[in-house]
Design an enzyme around this catalytic site. Sequence first.
Site, PDB file in Angstrom:
ATOM      1  N   ALA A 130       0.833  -1.204   0.000  1.00  0.00           N
ATOM      2  CA  ALA A 130       0.000   0.000   0.000  1.00  0.00           C
ATOM      3  C   ALA A 130       0.865   1.249   0.000  1.00  0.00           C
ATOM      4  CB  ALA A 130      -0.929  -0.010   1.214  1.00  0.00           C
ATOM      5  N   TYR A 131       1.947   1.215   0.741  1.00  0.00           N
ATOM      6  CA  TYR A 131       2.867   2.367   0.802  1.00  0.00           C
ATOM      7  C   TYR A 131       3.442   2.666  -0.580  1.00  0.00           C
ATOM      8  CZ  TYR A 131       7.110   4.993   1.966  1.00  0.00           C
ATOM      9  OH  TYR A 131       8.114   5.931   2.020  1.00  0.00           O
ATOM     10  N   LEU A 132       3.927   1.635  -1.261  1.00  0.00           N
ATOM     11  CA  LEU A 132       4.499   1.845  -2.598  1.00  0.00           C
ATOM     12  C   LEU A 132       3.437   2.313  -3.591  1.00  0.00           C
ATOM     13  CD1 LEU A 132       6.953  -1.194  -2.899  1.00  0.00           C
ATOM     14  CD2 LEU A 132       7.513   1.203  -2.409  1.00  0.00           C
TER      15      LEU A 132
END
Length: 217
Positions: A130-132
């Site tokens: 999700a961060y990427l």
Amino acid sequence: MRVVLVGGHGKIALLLAGLLSERGDEPVALIRNPAHAAEVAATGARPVLLDVENTDPGQLAAALDGADAVVFAAGAGAGSGAARKYTVDRDGSVLAATAAEAAGVRRFLQISSMGAGEPAPAGTDEVWRAYLEAKTQAEQDLRGRDLDWTVLRPGRLTDDPATGSVTIGQRVGRSDIPRADVAAVLLALLDAPETAGATLEVVAGETPIAAALTALR
């Protein structure tokens, strides 16, 4: 130079605020927790209470009024779930860019991450994926805007002392970099308008920061 730091209590933002203050610039740090004001002020920055998850472009644009540049340094941080990667790392950047356009602040630096813009490796956990994805989508949004933007993708961040030397370019290979050196690179990018429109990876290296940026021209 008046520089507004969105996510002003982050580790890189605090370091950058100190560098800006040392050379006589005017850093303004947007923070969501009033308890962080004293730590921010100790760097020489002026703390302004504003939570990018709970504001609108008009309020943020007012905070950017009179600024020469915006640095988006906000992040959901370690321990946060996947949902906040989108609401902070992506939506916060979109909000800040929208506000910068409304306030007429053209220079916009975005701290992204190495690995953004690429598919997440097999076996990546949900939160890191999700961060990427959030960083990738934030970059994509910024590229479509009428701003003098630069995206900086650091390698794995450490709290080691600054070295003053880096490797920087479109593709540099995965490695570590001290947060203090990332802050120094951001400072140099504020003085390098020719990097507008560039997406740059940066890791520790052997080239002094000024020379490394000059070599990009």
